[in-house]
Design a protein around this motif. Sequence first.
Motif, mmCIF file in Angstrom:
data_model
loop_
_atom_site.group_PDB
_atom_site.id
_atom_site.type_symbol
_atom_site.label_atom_id
_atom_site.label_comp_id
_atom_site.label_asym_id
_atom_site.label_seq_id
_atom_site.Cartn_x
_atom_site.Cartn_y
_atom_site.Cartn_z
ATOM 1 N N VAL A 235 0.840 -1.205 0.000
ATOM 2 C CA VAL A 235 0.000 0.000 0.000
ATOM 3 C C VAL A 235 0.871 1.251 0.000
ATOM 4 O O VAL A 235 0.636 2.198 -0.770
ATOM 5 C CB VAL A 235 -0.944 0.001 1.218
ATOM 6 N N LYS A 236 1.903 1.268 0.848
ATOM 7 C CA LYS A 236 2.794 2.425 0.919
ATOM 8 C C LYS A 236 3.551 2.631 -0.387
ATOM 9 O O LYS A 236 3.666 3.763 -0.884
ATOM 10 C CB LYS A 236 3.782 2.250 2.071
ATOM 11 N N ILE A 237 4.060 1.553 -0.950
ATOM 12 C CA ILE A 237 4.817 1.643 -2.200
ATOM 13 C C ILE A 237 3.919 2.119 -3.339
ATOM 14 O O ILE A 237 4.306 2.972 -4.151
ATOM 15 C CB ILE A 237 5.454 0.274 -2.538
ATOM 16 N N SER A 238 2.708 1.588 -3.407
ATOM 17 C CA SER A 238 1.785 1.964 -4.480
ATOM 18 C C SER A 238 1.418 3.443 -4.397
ATOM 19 O O SER A 238 1.372 4.141 -5.408
ATOM 20 C CB SER A 238 0.512 1.112 -4.396
ATOM 21 N N ARG A 239 1.161 3.908 -3.169
ATOM 22 C CA ARG A 239 0.825 5.329 -3.002
ATOM 23 C C ARG A 239 1.989 6.208 -3.451
ATOM 24 O O ARG A 239 1.784 7.222 -4.128
ATOM 25 C CB ARG A 239 0.488 5.601 -1.537
ATOM 26 N N GLY A 240 3.189 5.832 -3.076
ATOM 27 C CA GLY A 240 4.357 6.618 -3.476
ATOM 28 C C GLY A 240 4.551 6.623 -4.973
ATOM 29 O O GLY A 240 4.831 7.669 -5.572
ATOM 30 N N CYS A 241 4.393 5.461 -5.594
ATOM 31 C CA CYS A 241 4.565 5.362 -7.047
ATOM 32 C C CYS A 241 3.504 6.173 -7.780
ATOM 33 O O CYS A 241 3.814 6.909 -8.727
ATOM 34 C CB CYS A 241 4.503 3.902 -7.472
#
Length: 263
Positions: A235-241
């Motif tokens: 979730v964190k990685i997707s939001r950042g990307c």
Amino acid sequence: MDALSGLPIGTLLASFFVFQLLFHFLSSWFSAAVSPGFNSLSFEKKIEWNSRVVSTFHSLVVGILGLYIFFFDEVTTADPFWGSSSISRVNIAIASGYLVSDLLALLLYWKVIGDKYFVIHHCSALLAFYIVLRDRVLEYIGNVRLLSELSSPFVNQRWFLETLKYPKFSRANVANGVLMTSVFFLVRIAAIPPLYHFLCSAVGTEPFVRLGPVTQVVWVVTSFVLDSMNVMWMVKISRGCLKVLSLLRDEKARGALQNGKLA
């Protein structure tokens, strides 16, 4: 001694000492040679840098071996419960040695790289791997789990690029961000449904019953813990990307608008 007789202690200890050597000595020498910016980093940044270099090296070793086992190790693929081979035990022992080494580094430099989620992750994986190596069971599942490490080089590369102050919209940063998100999803998230389908379909079968209640509980609990953290990180990685891609799109749109006005 009987409980330890099935463990590849030699491989595990060798792995531990190699990763300690990499962390404390070889990483700094190698990093200074290939990246001029390393020498200008603070002590704290160098500690985390070395930790991520070791993590990347470990990920490539166990990830590549894991792929080989997944595609070509007929013994474990033929019997995911009780199939046991030397190469699968070696790979899990290498990963276990790294986890112990990284836990030690986390404790020694807690104020710099300490993370409670990493401790939970490492301890859960070590418990599962201990059962796998001790009883020579579920080696196939253990090595499938290690395929998740193939995402770590991209995660670490993002940190390296940020630390070396690469522009957020540089090609290297954007490309790595997209690859990191894609690979993380593929090896850590997309693998969840098949693994739990296999687990659920195995319940009540003779091979599953033979595992015994302790191994069954460890399998279920550690899987849940590890996958919960994988979902959280995804979730964190997707939001950042998505944020970077959105900003990049807006930046391009503003640039096109300005060029249109100038024309």
